[in-house]
Design an enzyme around this catalytic site. Sequence first.
Site, mmCIF file in Angstrom:
data_model
loop_
_atom_site.group_PDB
_atom_site.id
_atom_site.type_symbol
_atom_site.label_atom_id
_atom_site.label_comp_id
_atom_site.label_asym_id
_atom_site.label_seq_id
_atom_site.Cartn_x
_atom_site.Cartn_y
_atom_site.Cartn_z
ATOM 1 N N SER A 56 1.072 -1.263 0.030
ATOM 2 C CA SER A 56 -0.075 -0.279 -0.294
ATOM 3 C C SER A 56 0.402 0.876 -0.592
ATOM 4 O O SER A 56 0.524 2.465 -0.282
ATOM 5 C CB SER A 56 -0.515 -0.232 1.309
ATOM 6 O OG SER A 56 -0.193 -0.110 2.406
ATOM 7 N N SER A 80 3.538 -4.428 2.835
ATOM 8 C CA SER A 80 3.262 -2.657 2.358
ATOM 9 C C SER A 80 4.227 -2.028 2.056
ATOM 10 O O SER A 80 4.315 -0.998 1.043
ATOM 11 C CB SER A 80 2.042 -1.984 2.676
ATOM 12 O OG SER A 80 0.680 -2.102 2.878
#
Lengths: 411, 516
Positions: A56, A80
Amino acid sequence: MGKTNLDEFAMGSGSTDGVFGPVKNPWSYSKQYREKKKQKPHGENEDTNWLITGGSSGGSAAAVSAFTCFAALGSDTGGSTRNPAALCGVVGLKPTYGLVSRHGLIPLVNSMDVPGILTRCVDDAATVLGVLAGHDCKDSTTVQDPVKSFILPSLTDVSKLCIGIPKEYLVPELSSEVQSLWSKAAKLFESEGAKVIEVSLPHTSYSIVCYHVLCTSEVASNMARFDGLEYGHRCDINVSTEAMYAATRREGFNDVVRGRILSGNFFLLKENYENYFIKAQKVRRLIANDFVNVFNSGVDVLLTPTTLSEAVPYVEFIKEDNRTRSAQGDIFTQAVNMAGLPAVSVPMALSNQGLPIGLQFIGRAFCDQQLLTVAKWFEKQVQFPIIQLQEIMGDCSSVFENDLASVSLKQ
Amino acid sequence: MAAPVLRWSCPARRWILANIDRGPRHGRGSPTGSRSSGKRGQSSVAQQPLATAQKPRKGEHQWAAVVGLEIHAQISSNSKLFSGSQVHFAAPPNSLVSFFDASLPGTLPVLNRRCVEAAVMTGLALNCHINKKSLFDRKHYFYADLPAGYQITQQRLPIAVKGSLAYSVFVGKNRNQVINKTVRIKQIQLEQDSGKSLHDDLRSQTLIDLNRAEGQLRVDANISVHHPGEPLGVRTEVKNLNSARFLAKAIDYEIQRQIEELENGGEILNETRSFDCKLGCTVPMRDKEGKQDYRFIPEPNLPPLLLYDSASLPAGADPQQVINIDQLREQLPELPRVTREKLVQQYGMLPEHSFTLLNEVGLLEFFQNVMKETRAEPKRVTSWVLNTFLGFLKQQNLAVSESPVTPSALAELLNLLDQKTISSAAAKKVFEELWRSGGKTPAQIVSEKRLELMQDQEALEELCQATMEKHPQVVMDLKKGNPRAINKLIGLVRKATLNRADPTVIKEMLERQLSS
């Protein structure tokens, strides 16, 4: 200081689900990629086939990759930081849990989150880690001992090193290119005198499901504070507190976040707690023990892929939902978070399409320095090419003469 | 209070006549563990049922009530339990709120050492087993005064368990019969306090103050009734009682309500009620969809709390980083029971008096200061302090610290009394004056008001003689055997002395003179 884009609340592996829009991978505009695609470097009005950064923390990876900054911070709960690092051709470090303070990090999964470090070379990552690591009295989960900043040695002799290759990580979905680079890397270590052995992490196949249960459960808890009262978005409804909560949270959270909250609350219900949450915690312990056993058997560092493939076009990526993509994106990375271990993704080579592929090194707990030393050796060996963005950056070529650019440029 | 029924026979209370054994006023802690809140850190105490079984009498319906208390007590500390922000009574709203208190994301709880010490000391004072390892949990529910959407508490493994408190109840006509009882303490746990809600009905809004709730002691009572020998009944919870009086009333009412409901064929709902102090009854609180599921999870940001004792303390441990239970035990102040025992031993005080002395803030110290400066008998001092002094305080609703009479002044007064410089009656007058005027010493007042007892015995003898001569009919009455005559004579002599003679002495003299 700049702020970068990400998947909303760090939930996702594409950086495509943020309220500010998706993040574009700078490699989409690189000479290396465009040449392979037989596209004209300039003048195209269409920008439809750009690639995702992974996520992310894609915004941070893109920022570093595109030379806008020396280093960027991300978060790493299931990969992430490492995932976008691999797809953007940069170094992505996940420190040992408890080494770097989480004070100030918006929590996703308190027992797995760490701040992640993104840089263009391993030495830079070590520099940033040296600054961030150490006890913080505001974070009761940081280790007590102070940490001194360090300079990584330049390893020349790897003959005393033992590299483990976990066999369960050879999954069918792994792209042949990544697999071949993984093999090549193993052989590289072997040829330089290191001991390279196959190891087993037997509970790997349970990892993603276990992660999902624990992650959503903690998310449900951590997101409870977003009620619009103290900060953040608040809806217009003021008929009652409950109505206000419901509307605020519906408006303020995207589908992905709401989905995880609902799942998590389900797992935490009294009647489900034992079967889901407790069970998952037990499985987590087994997964962590897998790593302990492997490291106790003489392995220093594990070598695995970071991602299943190189970066894919956005239009491809969004054909599947967030949950599916996350399961795919996190497959090699999330077990590390469950075990609290340090890991780093290092870019190795370009794919046939001219896109970066990175590999992951996993180390023993609190042996981040040793991990980075091995990574640095590897980085020197593979000489990953610099992204060529001159054509779209026009007069910004002076950037490459700037001292602020990473060390690797000077090689 | 767990007296047999007979003592409670009060015709207006129908249910009492139905042979209800109230059972002791301590009872079950709730299954989910007792609570106490306090972002400032609070300890809570939950008690277990002492279900009393009574032999069922023929033809009569026996009821036993079971009561459990959850006590929320705010810890006295400079800063809150998990955040560094200060604690001040009556600070302006939201002026003592840190990022953590406002639940800003990215903030993390940090345990306050002083609160842990307070919890351990409370546990020790209540004879609990201190858990060397205790855990923190999150208890989730949505409410405006709970910014994080969960409360950090100790549900699974609290800091102290299985304690007890011995106490005495005074019964009887003169409240001088002591019954000694013990209540069990199920557990003590640390937990966060919620904020304070102020409902503004006029504008249909609620205002939240995140400084943290005031009300240093709050009690929730869990009450159920059952027939002895049968399983426990469904319990209700009566929340947020903050005085002992209301607590007692609420419990009494709720027991009665439940019995009536069940005797009329109804059923008791497992619900939460509040106490309407004006009407003197419990009412159901707005209940949502049945029972709340708090979705407990371990608090991931707080590692297990480890405590040590001298035996288990790791070598070379940083004293800043560890808490030693044995050390805290040594620092415990003398417990009230011990102090009371000492008073009884040392001064021959009645037990009920020792209670009164300790139940008023500052009174024991006052008493001890008087004792230091007077030669008077402890019994006399006790009587003056508990009756006269305390009486005046209560009348004007003053605390001991606000008393216009100092221990020294009272001591001096008692000395004068002891030396027979003044009479009892005169002493009372002096006390009144001391209270009113403050600045003067007892000696001054005595001299100003000419309250000294007559020291001249001969003069007194003469006065007695003279009085008897003046009132022959009274003397005759006396000789006839009229018991009131002597008092009249004493009164006359006293008047003649301008109240400066002790009635006892006068009586003695008169009787002597009469018999000679």
